[in-house]
Design an enzyme around this catalytic site. Structure first.
Site, PDB file in Angstrom:
ATOM      1  N   TRP A 186      41.062  33.061  32.931  1.00 54.30           N
ATOM      2  CA  TRP A 186      40.182  34.268  33.228  1.00 54.30           C
ATOM      3  C   TRP A 186      38.909  34.464  32.256  1.00 54.30           C
ATOM      4  O   TRP A 186      39.300  34.356  31.246  1.00 54.30           O
ATOM      5  CB  TRP A 186      40.902  35.687  33.216  1.00 54.30           C
ATOM      6  CG  TRP A 186      39.745  36.873  33.410  1.00 54.30           C
ATOM      7  CD1 TRP A 186      39.184  37.128  34.489  1.00 54.30           C
ATOM      8  CD2 TRP A 186      39.570  37.601  32.382  1.00 54.30           C
ATOM      9  NE1 TRP A 186      38.234  38.144  34.210  1.00 54.30           N
ATOM     10  CE2 TRP A 186      38.678  38.523  32.890  1.00 54.30           C
ATOM     11  CE3 TRP A 186      39.691  37.722  31.130  1.00 54.30           C
ATOM     12  CZ2 TRP A 186      37.792  39.462  32.289  1.00 54.30           C
ATOM     13  CZ3 TRP A 186      39.143  38.588  30.292  1.00 54.30           C
ATOM     14  CH2 TRP A 186      37.959  39.516  30.872  1.00 54.30           C
ATOM     15  N   GLU A 227      41.790  33.262  37.902  1.00 51.70           N
ATOM     16  CA  GLU A 227      41.714  34.504  38.094  1.00 51.70           C
ATOM     17  C   GLU A 227      40.414  35.157  38.331  1.00 51.70           C
ATOM     18  O   GLU A 227      39.737  35.373  37.463  1.00 51.70           O
ATOM     19  CB  GLU A 227      42.430  35.485  37.062  1.00 51.70           C
ATOM     20  CG  GLU A 227      42.613  36.864  37.250  1.00 51.70           C
ATOM     21  CD  GLU A 227      43.363  37.388  35.996  1.00 51.70           C
ATOM     22  OE1 GLU A 227      43.730  36.750  35.094  1.00 51.70           O
ATOM     23  OE2 GLU A 227      43.548  38.624  35.709  1.00 51.70           O
ATOM     24  N   LYS A 229      37.753  38.347  39.599  1.00 54.69           N
ATOM     25  CA  LYS A 229      37.681  39.890  39.464  1.00 54.69           C
ATOM     26  C   LYS A 229      36.567  40.418  40.174  1.00 54.69           C
ATOM     27  O   LYS A 229      35.468  39.902  40.408  1.00 54.69           O
ATOM     28  CB  LYS A 229      37.378  40.223  37.808  1.00 54.69           C
ATOM     29  CG  LYS A 229      37.735  41.345  37.410  1.00 54.69           C
ATOM     30  CD  LYS A 229      37.749  41.497  35.779  1.00 54.69           C
ATOM     31  CE  LYS A 229      38.005  42.928  35.159  1.00 54.69           C
ATOM     32  NZ  LYS A 229      38.328  42.671  33.885  1.00 54.69           N
ATOM     33  N   ASP A 260      45.044  39.480  40.365  1.00 59.01           N
ATOM     34  CA  ASP A 260      45.423  40.387  39.679  1.00 59.01           C
ATOM     35  C   ASP A 260      45.366  41.832  40.408  1.00 59.01           C
ATOM     36  O   ASP A 260      44.124  42.244  41.152  1.00 59.01           O
ATOM     37  CB  ASP A 260      44.686  40.632  38.345  1.00 59.01           C
ATOM     38  CG  ASP A 260      44.869  41.641  37.177  1.00 59.01           C
ATOM     39  OD1 ASP A 260      44.816  42.921  37.848  1.00 59.01           O
ATOM     40  OD2 ASP A 260      44.905  41.411  36.285  1.00 59.01           O
ATOM     41  N   HIS A 263      42.348  43.979  40.052  1.00 54.74           N
ATOM     42  CA  HIS A 263      40.886  43.620  40.204  1.00 54.74           C
ATOM     43  C   HIS A 263      40.160  43.647  41.686  1.00 54.74           C
ATOM     44  O   HIS A 263      39.216  42.884  41.794  1.00 54.74           O
ATOM     45  CB  HIS A 263      40.791  42.188  39.895  1.00 54.74           C
ATOM     46  CG  HIS A 263      40.977  41.727  38.483  1.00 54.74           C
ATOM     47  ND1 HIS A 263      40.903  40.601  37.985  1.00 54.74           N
ATOM     48  CD2 HIS A 263      41.481  42.603  37.320  1.00 54.74           C
ATOM     49  CE1 HIS A 263      41.349  40.840  36.588  1.00 54.74           C
ATOM     50  NE2 HIS A 263      41.679  41.827  36.416  1.00 54.74           N
ATOM     51  N   HIS A 287      49.026  39.013  38.913  1.00 57.63           N
ATOM     52  CA  HIS A 287      49.017  39.715  37.500  1.00 57.63           C
ATOM     53  C   HIS A 287      49.393  41.264  38.182  1.00 57.63           C
ATOM     54  O   HIS A 287      48.370  41.716  38.606  1.00 57.63           O
ATOM     55  CB  HIS A 287      47.577  39.586  36.890  1.00 57.63           C
ATOM     56  CG  HIS A 287      47.514  38.687  35.636  1.00 57.63           C
ATOM     57  ND1 HIS A 287      46.661  38.490  34.718  1.00 57.63           N
ATOM     58  CD2 HIS A 287      48.267  37.727  35.505  1.00 57.63           C
ATOM     59  CE1 HIS A 287      46.669  37.403  34.173  1.00 57.63           C
ATOM     60  NE2 HIS A 287      47.749  37.059  34.443  1.00 57.63           N
ATOM     61  N   ASP A 295      40.156  49.470  37.055  1.00 58.09           N
ATOM     62  CA  ASP A 295      40.987  48.340  36.851  1.00 58.09           C
ATOM     63  C   ASP A 295      41.576  48.801  35.255  1.00 58.09           C
ATOM     64  O   ASP A 295      41.005  48.198  34.228  1.00 58.09           O
ATOM     65  CB  ASP A 295      40.488  46.944  36.723  1.00 58.09           C
ATOM     66  CG  ASP A 295      41.053  45.896  35.766  1.00 58.09           C
ATOM     67  OD1 ASP A 295      42.223  45.755  36.205  1.00 58.09           O
ATOM     68  OD2 ASP A 295      40.544  45.179  35.101  1.00 58.09           O
ATOM     69  N   ASP A 297      44.628  48.979  34.079  1.00 65.82           N
ATOM     70  CA  ASP A 297      45.805  48.196  33.318  1.00 65.82           C
ATOM     71  C   ASP A 297      46.841  49.191  33.110  1.00 65.82           C
ATOM     72  O   ASP A 297      47.249  48.871  31.802  1.00 65.82           O
ATOM     73  CB  ASP A 297      45.243  47.260  32.278  1.00 65.82           C
ATOM     74  CG  ASP A 297      44.614  46.017  32.822  1.00 65.82           C
ATOM     75  OD1 ASP A 297      45.124  45.376  33.619  1.00 65.82           O
ATOM     76  OD2 ASP A 297      43.480  45.876  32.678  1.00 65.82           O
ATOM     77  N   ASP A 327      50.731  42.254  34.059  1.00 66.68           N
ATOM     78  CA  ASP A 327      49.327  42.077  33.048  1.00 66.68           C
ATOM     79  C   ASP A 327      49.088  43.603  32.976  1.00 66.68           C
ATOM     80  O   ASP A 327      48.296  44.163  34.009  1.00 66.68           O
ATOM     81  CB  ASP A 327      48.248  41.338  33.822  1.00 66.68           C
ATOM     82  CG  ASP A 327      47.044  41.589  32.869  1.00 66.68           C
ATOM     83  OD1 ASP A 327      47.262  42.084  31.598  1.00 66.68           O
ATOM     84  OD2 ASP A 327      45.920  41.034  33.343  1.00 66.68           O
TER      85      ASP A 327
HETATM   86  C1  RNT Z   1      41.319  40.932  32.643  1.00 65.96           C
HETATM   87  C2  RNT Z   1      42.439  40.052  33.116  1.00 65.96           C
HETATM   88  C3  RNT Z   1      43.149  39.076  32.234  1.00 65.96           C
HETATM   89  C4  RNT Z   1      43.539  39.960  30.990  1.00 65.96           C
HETATM   90  C5  RNT Z   1      44.472  39.322  30.170  1.00 65.96           C
HETATM   91  C6  RNT Z   1      44.574  39.724  28.957  1.00 65.96           C
HETATM   92  O1  RNT Z   1      40.536  41.951  33.431  1.00 65.96           O
HETATM   93  O2  RNT Z   1      43.073  40.771  34.019  1.00 65.96           O
HETATM   94  O3  RNT Z   1      44.045  38.731  32.878  1.00 65.96           O
HETATM   95  O4  RNT Z   1      43.892  41.178  31.378  1.00 65.96           O
HETATM   96  O5  RNT Z   1      44.048  37.778  30.127  1.00 65.96           O
HETATM   97 ZN    ZN Z   2      44.909  39.919  34.857  1.00 65.83          ZN
END
Ligand code: RNT
Ligand code: ZN
Length: 419
Positions: A186, A227, A229, A260, A263, A287, A295, A297, A327
């Site tokens: 990523w 990955e 986004k 993810d 994302h 993820h 996003d 997390d 993640d």
């Molecule tokens: C960032 C991505 C990525 C990170 C990690 C730490 O938006 O999701 O995967 O969260 O690599």
């Molecule tokens: Zn991620």
């Protein structure tokens, strides 16, 4: 929790499910075969050991300062071991390049497999696999927000070398641990404001990635995952590595696409993407994350989005082509609890998906019996799934119900709060 109560509840639940043609024993055995890839970075707010004081950049952020964050390899691996002891089943751990353990001063373009021998030794002892992530952020070579897609050749070359080295490290994980190590890429590259040229950065990214994966490596040991986004904070107008970009890249290079859950636009149903990609693609890396309005997390919980994702993989029988990684990063709560909550929620969602008469529902659907389909899926929501989950935990020798929380509290008192 009282052992005979767990058993008795399970036996009742088993009968209830059997009456609708669902074999709880089969579900339990199946769940045991699904590893999660637990992300190490929840344990130290993505600081790592190479440049722990470097500001977090690339558009991601951790909020909170809950006491007890790990700051040394032994602390982080100890915390991970604690979390793993509270999560049923056998799993993998995802590392990032910044978690190298070396006493030499090394930059990201100088890392060697032996800089990860600490983790391989730990993984062998813990009987877990290891996945890898190159670290393309929180570094001075992130120039004007760009890495592999940078217009500057020296910048690109630095990150290409880092990418190549991350593959060698993942290959080493695969060889040492007898597993396929997923090496996730990523990168944060993009613009805060409207770009003039949207094509050239993408062409540069293709060239850089092709250069990274040029040397063949046996897939028995490692495979790359890419990955995409939609946007990041400070990168709102244009992301070079968008979803369509990596979907196409993964397809044409026969690699994995990483989805993810945070994302995408909040109204998109992420679970709907799996069956649109997998008939064409080699496989997926997930993820699993929880975006709250963006996003963000957040720690994964058993919400509709998670249930839908895990259910799709089960119903469409795509678990063997999907690597489920976590993640998220929240430093407002105990970090070990965060791992346990997110991992257990993901496993619960998988189990819930498995505890349904899938063949019967598919038959109803094909016959056009949508009344049965709707009635049954609603009724299933109040079936005694929790009793099966408790039995699964008991059989896997991890605490049942919220008992795990006492262990985390003791660990806080004796370990993390003493740091
Ligand atoms: C960032 C991505 C990525 C990170 C990690 C730490 O938006 O999701 O995967 O969260 O690599
Ligand atoms: Zn991620």
């Amino acid at each position: 929790m009282n052992e005979s109560n767990i058993k008795a509840s399970y036996e009742l639940a088993k009968d209830r499910y059997a009456a609708i043609g669902v074999d709880t024993e089969e579900a339990i055995s199946k769940l045991e075969t699904v590893p999660l890839s637990i992300h190490c970075w929840q344990g130290d707010d993505i600081h790592g050991f190479l440049f722990p004081n470097q500001e977090l950049t690339g558009g991601i952020g951790v909020s909170g300062n809950f006491p007890g964050a790990a700051t040394t390899p032994d602390q982080l691996s100890g915390d991970l071991s604690k979390a793993l002891s509270l999560i049923p089943g056998s799993h993998k751990v995802q590392l990032h390049a910044i978690y190298a353990v070396t006493n030499k001063k090394k930059d990201l373009d100088e890392l060697d497999p032996e800089d990860f021998s600490y983790w391989v030794d730990w993984a062998k002892q813990e009987k877990v696999g290891l996945d890898m992530n190159g670290t393309f952020f929180s570094h001075p070579m992130l120039k004007n927000g760009f890495t592999l897609a940078s217009p500057d050749k020296d910048t690109r070359d630095f990150w290409i070398e880092h990418g190549k080295r991350s593959r060698k490290i993942a290959e080493y994980f695969g060889k040492e641990l007898g597993q396929q190590s997923v090496n996730n890429f990523w990168i944060p590259d993009g613009y805060k404001d409207n770009p003039i040229d949207k094509l050239t950065p993408r062409l540069r990214l293709i060239n850089s990635l092709d250069e990274i994966i040029k040397e063949p490596i046996d897939e028995k040991y490692t495979i790359e995952a890419f990955e995409g986004k939609l946007f990041g904070t400070g990168v709102e107008s244009y992301t070079v590595g968008s979803h369509e970009f990596y979907d196409n890249y993964a397809l044409t290079r026969n690699k994995l696409w990483t989805i993810d859950a945070g994302h995408f636009h909040p109204t998109e149903d992420v679970s709907d993407k799996f069956s649109a990609f997998l008939p064409f693609g080699k496989g997926l890396m997930l993820h699993v994350s929880r975006p709250v309005r963006w996003d963000s997390d957040h720690v994964v919980i058993m919400d509709d989005a998670l249930i839908r994702m895990m259910r799709s993989l089960v119903r469409d029988d795509q678990l063997s082509k999907t690597n489920i990684g976590l993640d998220f990063f929240d430093a407002t709560i105990d970090r070990i609890a965060a791992w346990v909550i997110g991992a257990r929620a993901t496993q619960k969602a998988l189990l819930l998906g498995m505890l349904s008469p899938i063949d019967q529902l598919k038959e109803d659907e094909n016959k056009g019996d949508f009344t049965d389909r709707l009635a049954m899926t609603e009724e299933l929501k109040s079936y005694p799934f929790g009793a099966v989950w408790d039995e699964f935990c008991a059989r896997n020798n991890v605490p049942v119900g919220s008992d795990w929380l006492n262990e985390v509290k003791n660990y806080e008192k004796n370990v993390t709060f003493k740091r």
